[in-house]
Motif scaffolding. Structure first.
Motif, PDB file in Angstrom:
ATOM      1  N   ARG A  68       0.865  -1.193   0.000  1.00 23.65           N
ATOM      2  CA  ARG A  68       0.000   0.000   0.000  1.00 23.65           C
ATOM      3  C   ARG A  68       0.895   1.234   0.000  1.00 23.65           C
ATOM      4  N   SER A  69       0.711   2.114  -0.975  1.00 22.09           N
ATOM      5  CA  SER A  69       1.519   3.329  -1.048  1.00 22.09           C
ATOM      6  C   SER A  69       0.627   4.520  -1.349  1.00 22.09           C
ATOM      7  N   GLU A  71      -4.695   6.189  -2.923  1.00 23.21           N
ATOM      8  CA  GLU A  71      -3.659   5.169  -2.723  1.00 23.21           C
ATOM      9  C   GLU A  71      -3.322   4.450  -4.025  1.00 23.21           C
ATOM     10  N   LEU A  72      -2.084   3.959  -4.095  1.00 23.45           N
ATOM     11  CA  LEU A  72      -1.644   3.096  -5.187  1.00 23.45           C
ATOM     12  C   LEU A  72      -1.277   1.748  -4.576  1.00 23.45           C
ATOM     13  N   LEU A  73      -1.952   0.699  -5.034  1.00 22.14           N
ATOM     14  CA  LEU A  73      -1.701  -0.652  -4.525  1.00 22.14           C
ATOM     15  C   LEU A  73      -0.839  -1.417  -5.519  1.00 22.14           C
ATOM     16  N   LEU A  74       0.140  -2.177  -4.998  1.00 25.09           N
ATOM     17  CA  LEU A  74       0.999  -3.030  -5.818  1.00 25.09           C
ATOM     18  C   LEU A  74       0.756  -4.481  -5.415  1.00 25.09           C
ATOM     19  N   PHE A  75       0.183  -5.271  -6.320  1.00 29.15           N
ATOM     20  CA  PHE A  75      -0.095  -6.682  -6.065  1.00 29.15           C
ATOM     21  C   PHE A  75       1.037  -7.518  -6.672  1.00 29.15           C
ATOM     22  N   TYR A  76       1.708  -8.279  -5.828  1.00 25.73           N
ATOM     23  CA  TYR A  76       2.863  -9.084  -6.264  1.00 25.73           C
ATOM     24  C   TYR A  76       2.367 -10.469  -6.653  1.00 25.73           C
TER      25      TYR A  76
END
Length: 521
Positions: free
Chosen positions: A175-176, A243-248
């Protein structure tokens, strides 16, 4: 204009009152734990000691967020949501599950104790508005703590929920948030559903980059996975609010995961919109109830008019209000009172509707149950009123009795002298409800009171008649008055005769005495 501006203001007032009376309120709350709460004969399914345990826990959550230094210095309205959110989070951390009836009862106990703590025997210092603010704070608190089915569907909870679905195979989520031109990590959520250890989280939160790609690399490098997983896993990005979410996720599952994520977050937005709409419905209904409670405190018809005018400003995002009634027998509209306006100037307004005029055409538009918004008042009202009250944008809300199908009058509302503004459908719907409440309340007054009002209005002198009678009071002759006012002697005589008739005087001297007694001159 957001109707919830007044909700935030009222809730904020409640918070301030609680903080200003911290010691007396804390003592009164503590007394609740030392007396019987469930009285004999009350049908309640809760255990007394267990209820007190829950009450004590909620009190500690409130005290931890309300009664600490630094919380009292802010004047930001966003402080309201922050306080309520922090109390809710503190309560959730206790992991206590109670039903909505017990929660309502606990908030009721705390509210009653608070009213008792701030009450002064002589009635000084604390106003009815203060007590309403306290009541509204506890209404909002109960709403926030209530275990609704969709409660907890915040972003963190939703992300944890996605981890449990077999359609997803991502390993962790970053979460960024973007501040200006910099991306900063807020948190990393692991597949287990638990955030990583505080040390790692603190290190990750120190990451700041100027691009999304640099952010991805920095996270992998810090986690020691950059070389090992290069080419095997990728980040899928998803914007949610600010927010900008990064899903790995594994490289082989990218296409499928992207499609399902798109659908999942469309559903998330729908859920949040549903929850927000439900909360807003509760909020504006609460506003209407507070407004009606304020208006019903009036003991006389004249007091009711004043409470109506002030209520529209107290509980809605307006700064000025003028109240007008329509008298069908007289076929005219009359100014009754105003709030944050010159009341005498409003009361001097009398508009006949028997002959065609600009105002009569305007009346046809508002003799419905729907309010209207006027971007520029000069388009519909005479220049005289525009200049006198410095009108610009305006909302005109009818007072209408649905039970009698009767148009009673209207309120004119604006944001102050020369102010331009806009309104939304939500505010207009609230105005409809308030107009109906006021209409039904006024219809409850007996016919005799309206007859008295009719006679009072009929005896009201016009601005020109007041000028003439003031000169008569000062001993001026008809000839002198005609010279001062640039009128013919015949016209002056007509004004004097109509004034005598209106106040039911025997002669001009008697009429002057009555006009002075009634406050016309």
């Amino acid at each position: 204009m957001e109707v919830y501006k007044r909700i935030d203001e009222l809730t904020f007032e409640g918070i301030v009152i609680l903080q200003m009376n911290e010691s007396s309120i804390a003592r009164e709350w503590d007394r609740l734990l030392h007396r019987h709460i469930i009285k004999e004969g009350q049908v309640m399914q809760w255990d007394e000691e267990e209820l007190k345990t829950h009450l004590d826990t909620i009190m500690k959550c409130l005290k931890s967020q309300l009664f600490i230094e630094g919380k009292k210095d802010t004047e930001e309205e966003s402080h309201v949501k922050k306080i309520l959110h922090e109390v809710k989070m503190a309560w959730r951390e206790e992991d206590i599950h109670i039903d909505k009836h017990e929660m309502t009862f606990i908030c009721y106990l705390l509210e009653n104790a608070t009213h008792k703590a701030i009450h002064t025997p002589d009635g000084s210092g604390i106003t009815f508005r203060n007590h309403q603010a306290v009541h509204h704070f506890f209404t909002m608190l109960s709403q926030h703590l209530m275990p609704y089915p969709l409660d907890g569907m915040d972003l963190q909870g939703y992300l944890n929920y996605l981890f449990s679905l077999p359609e997803f195979s991502f390993h962790f989520i970053v979460r960024s948030r973007k501040d200006n031109s910099t991306f900063q990590v807020i948190d990393v959520i692991e597949k287990s559903g638990n955030s990583m250890e505080s040390g790692w989280r603190h290190m990750l939160q120190s990451i700041q980059t100027e691009s999304i790609e640099l952010l991805k690399k920095a996270v992998l490098r810090l986690m020691g996975d950059e070389e090992e997983t290069f080419g095997k896993h990728v980040f899928i990005t998803q914007e949610v609010g600010n927010e900008l979410l990064l899903f790995y996720v594994p490289q082989k599952n990218v296409s499928r995961t992207k499609a399902v994520l798109k659908l999942a977050f469309r559903l998330y937005e729908d859920i949040r919109e549903t929850v927000s709409h439900a909360e807003n419905q509760i909020n504006w209904r609460s506003l209407v109830a507070l407004f009606y409670e304020w208006v019903m405190r009036a003991r006389r018809l004249e007091d009711a008019f004043e409470h109506i005018a002030s209520g529209y400003v107290r509980y809605l995002p307006f700064e000025r209000c003028a109240l007008f009634l329509y008298l069908p027998k007289e076929k005219k509209g009359i100014g009754m009172t105003g709030y944050n306006l010159n009341v005498d100037e409003v009361k001097n307004i009398t508009e006949p509707f028997s002959s065609p005029s600009m105002v009569q055409e305007f009346l046809k538009k508002i003799r419905t149950y729907r309010p209207i918004f006027i971007d520029d008042a000069a388009d519909v009202l005479p220049e005289y009123y525009i200049n006198k009250f410095k009108l610009n944008s305006l909302v005109v809300s009818p007072i209408y009795s649905l039970s009698k199908k009767e148009f009673i009058g209207a309120v004119f509302l604006d944001q102050g002298e020369g102010q331009k503004f806009e309104v939304n459908d939500e505010l207009m719907n609230v105005l409809v409800k308030m107009g109906h409440h006021v209409g039904e309340m006024l219809m409850q007054y007996q016919e005799s009171q309206y007859d008295h009002l009719q006679k009072t209005v009929s005896s009201r002198l016009s601005p020109r008649e007041i000028e003439v009678m003031n000169l008569v009071k000062n001993g001026k002759s008809i000839d002198e008055i005609s010279t001062v006012l640039h009128l013919s002697q015949y016209t002056v005589r007509d004004y004097i005769s109509s004034s005598i008739k209106k106040v039911n005087g025997r002669n001009r001297t008697h009429a002057v005495a009555i006009a002075i007694q009634q406050g016309f001159i």
